[in-house]
Every structure is written in structure tokens, then in C-alpha cells.
Motif scaffolding. Sequence first.
Motif, short mmCIF file in Angstrom:
data_model
loop_
_atom_site.label_atom_id
_atom_site.label_comp_id
_atom_site.label_asym_id
_atom_site.label_seq_id
_atom_site.Cartn_x
_atom_site.Cartn_y
_atom_site.Cartn_z
N VAL A 21 0.89 -1.16 0.00
CA VAL A 21 0.00 0.00 0.00
C VAL A 21 0.92 1.20 0.00
CG1 VAL A 21 -1.76 1.29 1.24
CG2 VAL A 21 -1.83 -1.19 1.27
N GLY A 22 0.99 1.89 -1.13
CA GLY A 22 2.02 2.91 -1.28
C GLY A 22 3.38 2.23 -1.23
N ASN A 23 4.23 2.66 -0.29
CA ASN A 23 5.55 2.05 -0.11
C ASN A 23 5.58 1.01 1.00
OD1 ASN A 23 6.82 3.66 -2.13
ND2 ASN A 23 6.96 5.36 -0.68
N PHE A 24 4.44 0.76 1.65
CA PHE A 24 4.38 -0.11 2.82
C PHE A 24 4.14 -1.56 2.39
CE2 PHE A 24 2.09 -2.11 6.37
CZ PHE A 24 2.95 -1.83 7.42
N ASP A 25 4.98 -2.46 2.88
CA ASP A 25 4.81 -3.89 2.59
C ASP A 25 3.69 -4.46 3.46
OD1 ASP A 25 6.96 -4.06 0.75
OD2 ASP A 25 8.38 -4.15 2.40
N THR A 26 2.66 -5.01 2.82
CA THR A 26 1.49 -5.45 3.57
C THR A 26 1.78 -6.67 4.46
OG1 THR A 26 0.73 -6.75 1.66
CG2 THR A 26 -0.12 -4.52 1.89
N GLU A 27 2.84 -7.41 4.20
CA GLU A 27 3.19 -8.53 5.07
C GLU A 27 3.57 -8.06 6.47
OE1 GLU A 27 6.51 -10.56 3.38
OE2 GLU A 27 7.95 -8.99 3.90
N LEU A 28 3.89 -6.78 6.60
CA LEU A 28 4.27 -6.24 7.90
C LEU A 28 3.08 -6.09 8.84
CD1 LEU A 28 6.90 -3.52 6.87
CD2 LEU A 28 7.29 -5.86 7.68
N VAL A 29 1.87 -6.14 8.32
CA VAL A 29 0.69 -6.11 9.19
C VAL A 29 0.70 -7.33 10.10
CG1 VAL A 29 -1.84 -6.16 9.27
CG2 VAL A 29 -0.66 -4.77 7.53
N HIS A 30 0.96 -8.50 9.53
CA HIS A 30 1.06 -9.72 10.32
C HIS A 30 2.20 -9.62 11.33
CE1 HIS A 30 2.24 -13.83 11.35
NE2 HIS A 30 0.99 -14.17 11.13
N GLU A 31 3.34 -9.11 10.88
CA GLU A 31 4.50 -8.98 11.76
C GLU A 31 4.19 -8.09 12.96
OE1 GLU A 31 8.34 -10.06 12.80
OE2 GLU A 31 7.16 -10.76 11.09
N PHE A 32 3.56 -6.95 12.70
CA PHE A 32 3.18 -6.03 13.77
C PHE A 32 2.22 -6.71 14.75
CE2 PHE A 32 -0.07 -3.23 15.49
CZ PHE A 32 0.68 -2.27 16.14
N LEU A 33 1.18 -7.35 14.23
CA LEU A 33 0.15 -7.94 15.08
C LEU A 33 0.70 -9.09 15.92
CD1 LEU A 33 -2.83 -7.90 12.58
CD2 LEU A 33 -2.61 -6.50 14.64
N TRP A 34 1.58 -9.90 15.32
CA TRP A 34 2.15 -11.02 16.07
C TRP A 34 3.00 -10.52 17.23
CZ3 TRP A 34 2.36 -14.99 18.66
CH2 TRP A 34 3.53 -15.67 18.99
N LYS A 35 3.87 -9.54 16.97
CA LYS A 35 4.71 -9.01 18.04
C LYS A 35 3.88 -8.29 19.09
CE LYS A 35 8.20 -10.95 16.48
NZ LYS A 35 9.18 -10.40 15.59
N PHE A 36 2.83 -7.60 18.67
CA PHE A 36 1.94 -6.93 19.61
C PHE A 36 1.24 -7.96 20.51
CE2 PHE A 36 -2.41 -5.60 20.61
CZ PHE A 36 -2.16 -4.46 21.37
N ALA A 37 0.69 -9.01 19.92
CA ALA A 37 0.00 -10.05 20.70
C ALA A 37 0.96 -10.74 21.67
CB ALA A 37 -0.64 -11.07 19.77
N LEU A 38 2.17 -11.00 21.19
CA LEU A 38 3.17 -11.68 22.02
C LEU A 38 3.53 -10.85 23.25
CD1 LEU A 38 5.13 -14.12 22.21
CD2 LEU A 38 6.79 -12.73 20.94
N GLU A 39 3.79 -9.57 23.05
CA GLU A 39 4.25 -8.72 24.16
C GLU A 39 3.10 -8.28 25.05
OE1 GLU A 39 7.30 -8.28 25.00
OE2 GLU A 39 8.16 -9.26 23.25
N ALA A 40 1.90 -8.17 24.50
CA ALA A 40 0.73 -7.83 25.32
C ALA A 40 0.21 -9.06 26.06
CB ALA A 40 -0.37 -7.24 24.46
N ARG A 41 0.76 -10.24 25.73
CA ARG A 41 0.32 -11.52 26.33
C ARG A 41 -1.17 -11.70 26.09
NH1 ARG A 41 4.25 -14.79 26.96
NH2 ARG A 41 3.06 -15.93 28.55
N MET A 42 -1.54 -11.60 24.82
CA MET A 42 -2.94 -11.54 24.43
C MET A 42 -3.23 -12.52 23.30
SD MET A 42 -4.82 -8.09 23.02
CE MET A 42 -4.33 -7.17 24.49
N ASN A 43 -4.37 -13.13 23.34
CA ASN A 43 -4.86 -14.00 22.28
C ASN A 43 -5.62 -13.13 21.28
OD1 ASN A 43 -6.44 -16.08 20.89
ND2 ASN A 43 -5.74 -17.43 22.53
N VAL A 44 -5.16 -13.07 20.04
CA VAL A 44 -5.74 -12.18 19.04
C VAL A 44 -6.13 -12.97 17.79
CG1 VAL A 44 -5.39 -10.14 17.60
CG2 VAL A 44 -4.32 -10.26 19.86
N HIS A 45 -7.40 -12.90 17.44
CA HIS A 45 -7.89 -13.54 16.22
C HIS A 45 -8.36 -12.44 15.26
CE1 HIS A 45 -8.19 -17.85 17.60
NE2 HIS A 45 -7.85 -17.21 18.70
#
Length: 198
Positions: free
Chosen positions: A129-153
Motif C-alpha cells: 500500500v504505497g511504499n508499505f509492505d502489507t506482510e508487515l501487518v502480520h509482523e506487527f500484530l504477532w509481536k503486539f499479541a506476544l508482548e501484550a500476552r494476548m490472544n488475538v484472532h
Amino acid sequence: MTNKRAAKIERMTNETKVWVEIDLDGEGKAEIDTGVPFMDHMLDLFTKHGLFDATIKADGDTYIDDHHTTEDIGIVLGQALKEALGDKKGIKRYGNAFVPMDDTLAQVVIDISNRPHLEFRAEFPTQKVGNFDTELVHEFLWKFALEARMNVHVIVHYGQNTHHMIEAIFKALARAIDDAITKDPRVKGVPSTKGLLT
């Protein structure tokens, strides 16, 4: 105020410097400057739809690409959310939000369980999207869920426009978190038969 649900976290590596300050019981005020314009947009939406007050700043090696900066923002934001929640007493724990965005319908369901997991059911039509790689959405969400100690679907039920799909995900994530962290006066202690969510 002793029971203020807020936190400030800083992370500095050879690749990035990230600062996050968040108040979970805010009004949706955002000060965002990450060096990744698309993430600035998404985090602004996240803050406003969750009604969090947040300052999120990053200085990373975006001359290479946006990967390290986006990943580290997810790490620090997750850590800040976890710290701000404290002992989690009285919260609803579970959150669910549907968000439509024109052609797209996204859903995010979370459990603030101390069992981190990301289930990601979304396929984007484009890789950027523009210059942003869309695969990074998954990367962001996984690291966020891991560090927040949260189950995210995350489920994108349908959609055609990649920007709309990602925007709906971030809005739904914020609203699901806002739902889960809401205090319920009927909840005594933490909402777990184990007696703790740590």
C-alpha cells in the motif's frame, strides 16, 4: 491517581528507537510520528477508535525498509498495554469487534489471557500500500499479541481494497481491546477460575 491505567515504555536497539506512552482511559488523543507514514495513519486510527491517549514515536532504519520499525512498534505498544493494564482486576477480559470499511468487513476477537497467540485470516490483494509492505501487518500484530500476552484472532471476512482491509483490522483491534479492558462492576478480582491472569 493511583489506579490510572497508563504506561510509558522505551526500547532502543541498533536498528530502532521507539517510545510509547499510553493512557487506556483516554479520549482518543494521538501524537504519532514513526517514520513510517502508513503506520502513522493506522496507529492514529487505532488510538482514536480505542479511545486511548497515546504518544508513539519511532526512529528506525527505514532507509533499508519498514520492517524493523514496524516490528518494534508492535513490541513496545504491546508491552505498554500490558503494563498499563496492571493486575487486570475487574476487566471483561474478552473483546469482539466487527468493522466495515466500504467493500471490507473485518473482525477482531481477543482474550487478555496471558496466553499470546495470533490467528490471522486475511489475504491482501496487493503486496504494497504505497511504499508499505502489507506482510508487515502480520509482523506487527504477532509481536503486539506476544508482548501484550494476548490472544488475538483477526478475520477479514471479505474485501477487495487492501488499504480498506488493513484499516478495518486496526479499527477492529482497537475496539475489541476497548471492549475487553472495560471494567465490569460484577467482576470481583480477575475474570479467571485460576484466580490470576499473569
